[in-house]
Enzyme design. Structure first.
Site, PDB file in Angstrom:
ATOM      1  N   ASP A 143      27.466 -20.296 -11.890  1.00  0.00           N
ATOM      2  CA  ASP A 143      28.679 -21.128 -11.965  1.00  0.00           C
ATOM      3  C   ASP A 143      28.496 -22.185 -13.053  1.00  0.00           C
ATOM      4  O   ASP A 143      28.974 -23.318 -12.929  1.00  0.00           O
ATOM      5  CB  ASP A 143      28.995 -21.769 -10.614  1.00  0.00           C
ATOM      6  CG  ASP A 143      30.425 -22.303 -10.521  1.00  0.00           C
ATOM      7  OD1 ASP A 143      31.251 -21.940 -11.385  1.00  0.00           O
ATOM      8  OD2 ASP A 143      30.704 -23.093  -9.607  1.00  0.00           O
ATOM      9  N   ALA A 170      36.912 -28.271  -8.618  1.00  0.00           N
ATOM     10  CA  ALA A 170      37.028 -28.725 -10.009  1.00  0.00           C
ATOM     11  C   ALA A 170      38.138 -28.000 -10.758  1.00  0.00           C
ATOM     12  O   ALA A 170      38.073 -27.849 -11.979  1.00  0.00           O
ATOM     13  CB  ALA A 170      35.700 -28.547 -10.727  1.00  0.00           C
ATOM     14  N   HIS A 171      39.167 -27.548 -10.035  1.00  0.00           N
ATOM     15  CA  HIS A 171      40.337 -26.942 -10.663  1.00  0.00           C
ATOM     16  C   HIS A 171      41.485 -27.945 -10.635  1.00  0.00           C
ATOM     17  O   HIS A 171      41.673 -28.660  -9.638  1.00  0.00           O
ATOM     18  CB  HIS A 171      40.737 -25.649  -9.943  1.00  0.00           C
ATOM     19  CG  HIS A 171      39.755 -24.548 -10.116  1.00  0.00           C
ATOM     20  ND1 HIS A 171      39.941 -23.507 -11.000  1.00  0.00           N
ATOM     21  CD2 HIS A 171      38.555 -24.330  -9.527  1.00  0.00           C
ATOM     22  CE1 HIS A 171      38.899 -22.693 -10.943  1.00  0.00           C
ATOM     23  NE2 HIS A 171      38.050 -23.166 -10.058  1.00  0.00           N
ATOM     24  N   ARG A 226      34.350 -23.965  16.653  1.00  0.00           N
ATOM     25  CA  ARG A 226      35.623 -23.492  17.205  1.00  0.00           C
ATOM     26  C   ARG A 226      36.465 -22.753  16.165  1.00  0.00           C
ATOM     27  O   ARG A 226      37.362 -21.999  16.543  1.00  0.00           O
ATOM     28  CB  ARG A 226      36.425 -24.664  17.779  1.00  0.00           C
ATOM     29  CG  ARG A 226      35.822 -25.268  19.032  1.00  0.00           C
ATOM     30  CD  ARG A 226      36.794 -26.202  19.740  1.00  0.00           C
ATOM     31  NE  ARG A 226      36.175 -26.780  20.927  1.00  0.00           N
ATOM     32  CZ  ARG A 226      35.531 -27.951  20.935  1.00  0.00           C
ATOM     33  NH1 ARG A 226      35.438 -28.660  19.812  1.00  0.00           N
ATOM     34  NH2 ARG A 226      34.999 -28.404  22.041  1.00  0.00           N
ATOM     35  N   GLU A 273      38.838 -17.124 -11.965  1.00  0.00           N
ATOM     36  CA  GLU A 273      38.668 -18.033 -10.833  1.00  0.00           C
ATOM     37  C   GLU A 273      39.898 -18.944 -10.820  1.00  0.00           C
ATOM     38  O   GLU A 273      39.896 -20.032 -11.358  1.00  0.00           O
ATOM     39  CB  GLU A 273      37.384 -18.845 -10.957  1.00  0.00           C
ATOM     40  CG  GLU A 273      37.086 -19.631  -9.680  1.00  0.00           C
ATOM     41  CD  GLU A 273      35.843 -20.482  -9.773  1.00  0.00           C
ATOM     42  OE1 GLU A 273      35.347 -20.904  -8.716  1.00  0.00           O
ATOM     43  OE2 GLU A 273      35.360 -20.742 -10.888  1.00  0.00           O
ATOM     44  N   ASN A 332      30.894 -23.342  -0.697  1.00  0.00           N
ATOM     45  CA  ASN A 332      31.485 -24.301  -1.620  1.00  0.00           C
ATOM     46  C   ASN A 332      32.944 -23.946  -1.863  1.00  0.00           C
ATOM     47  O   ASN A 332      33.280 -22.800  -2.158  1.00  0.00           O
ATOM     48  CB  ASN A 332      30.721 -24.326  -2.946  1.00  0.00           C
ATOM     49  CG  ASN A 332      29.270 -24.726  -2.764  1.00  0.00           C
ATOM     50  OD1 ASN A 332      28.357 -23.948  -3.028  1.00  0.00           O
ATOM     51  ND2 ASN A 332      29.049 -25.935  -2.291  1.00  0.00           N
ATOM     52  N   ASP A 356      20.928 -24.112  -6.838  1.00  0.00           N
ATOM     53  CA  ASP A 356      20.494 -25.187  -7.730  1.00  0.00           C
ATOM     54  C   ASP A 356      19.942 -26.385  -6.974  1.00  0.00           C
ATOM     55  O   ASP A 356      19.594 -27.400  -7.579  1.00  0.00           O
ATOM     56  CB  ASP A 356      21.642 -25.632  -8.656  1.00  0.00           C
ATOM     57  CG  ASP A 356      22.835 -26.203  -7.886  1.00  0.00           C
ATOM     58  OD1 ASP A 356      22.834 -26.126  -6.633  1.00  0.00           O
ATOM     59  OD2 ASP A 356      23.760 -26.719  -8.535  1.00  0.00           O
ATOM     60  N   ALA A 376      31.431 -30.103 -10.347  1.00  0.00           N
ATOM     61  CA  ALA A 376      32.217 -29.320 -11.311  1.00  0.00           C
ATOM     62  C   ALA A 376      31.354 -28.221 -11.907  1.00  0.00           C
ATOM     63  O   ALA A 376      30.947 -28.287 -13.066  1.00  0.00           O
ATOM     64  CB  ALA A 376      32.779 -30.226 -12.403  1.00  0.00           C
ATOM     65  N   GLY A 377      31.054 -27.209 -11.106  1.00  0.00           N
ATOM     66  CA  GLY A 377      30.164 -26.161 -11.590  1.00  0.00           C
ATOM     67  C   GLY A 377      28.731 -26.657 -11.608  1.00  0.00           C
ATOM     68  O   GLY A 377      28.348 -27.569 -10.872  1.00  0.00           O
TER      69      GLY A 377
END
Length: 367
Positions: free
Chosen positions: A260, A129-130, A214, A118, A206, A235, A295-296
């Site tokens: 995730d 969250a990267h 549009r 990922e 997400n 979740d 974050a996951g």
């Protein structure tokens, strides 16, 4: 030999059935009355879950080496996940390659079904969250080195990046799954990615351009494709249950549940890390300390199934297949994810509230 009044067959409703296990494999799967020596189980007998998007658990992440990866795997195995990819967050090319190479023995010995990258080929506008400092456009050399490990089964990338469409073609040619995610792609760019071989949406909605009247964006393109499979994080936080229900009704048989999950899964609220980023978990929801971005998750697959049923209106059959047969199909695996003759004897027994009571992997009971 196990028999149950409710068993998940590859199609149709839950109904009585039984299985015979020999040498870790299902040698008989039947709907007839079970032999007298069969062990009758209470509840639902189903195939083990298949999670194609999971980053860790029990305080450990798959990025942290083989020992940590095994620690995390055990948490999810106890909750019914018998097949999983080890998902890795964005990193610099050398460290990422080293991490993948360290996981090769765990794939070869069957503990993992492969590795899911990922990143780092993600949109800075949709980094989530990267670490934005680690994101880049896909380079042919680094992609080839990662694919050459032989264990990369899925790659999430943003197709609008320079070289993105070419990377999708190369990933597909290598037999891995190109997935569209963490992307600011337009509807048209996403359709181009699908034509190039993209087969899945990474956690639909997400980390991607929103659904607008549009500019429909990636979600609409992936949903209307008819073949693409759609990851959903059920979740109750990442996607509203009404949207989960809408996607399920609009794309029947194409939804797959993922966790995730990050390292906090199976643990307590508190401070953790995801890659190089600080994460705080409160009320079971992990968020980046700096930005507040989700974050996951701290999800396990059995809870995802329960949320899909109780909050999003999935039938029990559809939710269980979205956690087993559909992700197995994404990986083109016929030996896991369904109760069929010749498949690996990965089995779970759930009670009527969909809590996992027993887990067998390759016919061996997991404590």
């Amino acid at each position: 030999m196990l028999a149950s009044e409710l068993m998940l067959f590859p199609d149709g409703p839950l109904r009585p059935g039984w299985v015979r296990i020999e040498g870790g494999v299902l040698t008989e799967v039947a709907e007839s009355a079970p032999p007298a020596e069969a062990d009758a189980v209470e509840g639902i007998l189903a195939p083990g879950f298949v999670d194609v998007h999971c980053h860790g658990g029990a305080g450990a992440a798959f990025d942290d080496g083989p020992e940590a990866a095994e620690t995390a795997r055990q948490v999810h195995l106890a909750h019914g996940t018998t097949t999983m990819l080890a998902s890795l967050v964005s990193d610099d090319p050398d460290r990422l390659l080293n991490t993948v190479q360290a996981l090769v023995p765990l794939v070869h010995d069957g503990r993992f079904a492969g590795v899911h990258l990922e990143g780092p080929w993600l949109s800075p506008q949709r980094a989530g969250a990267h670490d934005p400092d680690l994101l880049s456009a896909p380079g042919a050399r680094e992609l080839e080195m990662l694919l050459a490990t032989g264990v990369v089964e899925m790659v999430t990338l943003a197709p609008e990046l320079p070289g993105g469409i070419e990377a999708i073609r190369r990933i597909a040619d290598a037999g891995a799954v190109p997935a569209v995610g963490h992307t600011d792609a337009t509807y048209e760019q996403t359709r181009e990615a699908l034509a190039a071989g993209a087969r899945a949406a990474t956690h639909l909605f997400n980390g991607m351009r929103g659904l607008q009247h549009r500019e429909p964006g990636p979600a609409a393109a992936m949903m209307e494709d008819g073949e693409a499979l759609l990851e959903l994080i059920a979740d109750g936080v990442h996607v509203h249950p009404a949207m989960l229900s809408w996607v399920h009704r609009s794309a029947p048989g194409r939804c797959l549940l993922i966790t995730d999950a990050m390292s906090a899964t199976g643990g307590c609220d508190g401070d953790y890390r995801l890659g190089r980023l600080d994460v705080r978990v409160e009320g079971g929801v992990p968020r980046l300390v700096d930005t507040g971005s989700i974050a996951g998750s701290t999800l396990t697959m059995d809870r995802a199934v329960r949320v899909a049923v109780t909050e999003a209106g999935f039938s029990r059959e559809d939710a269980l297949r979205a956690a087993s047969a559909v992700p197995a199909a994404l990986l083109r695996r016929q030996d896991v994810g369904q109760l069929t003759r010749g498949a690996r004897a990965d089995l779970i027994v759930l009670d009527h509230q969909l809590q996992v009571n027993r887990v067998l992997r390759a016919g061996t009971e997991v404590s």
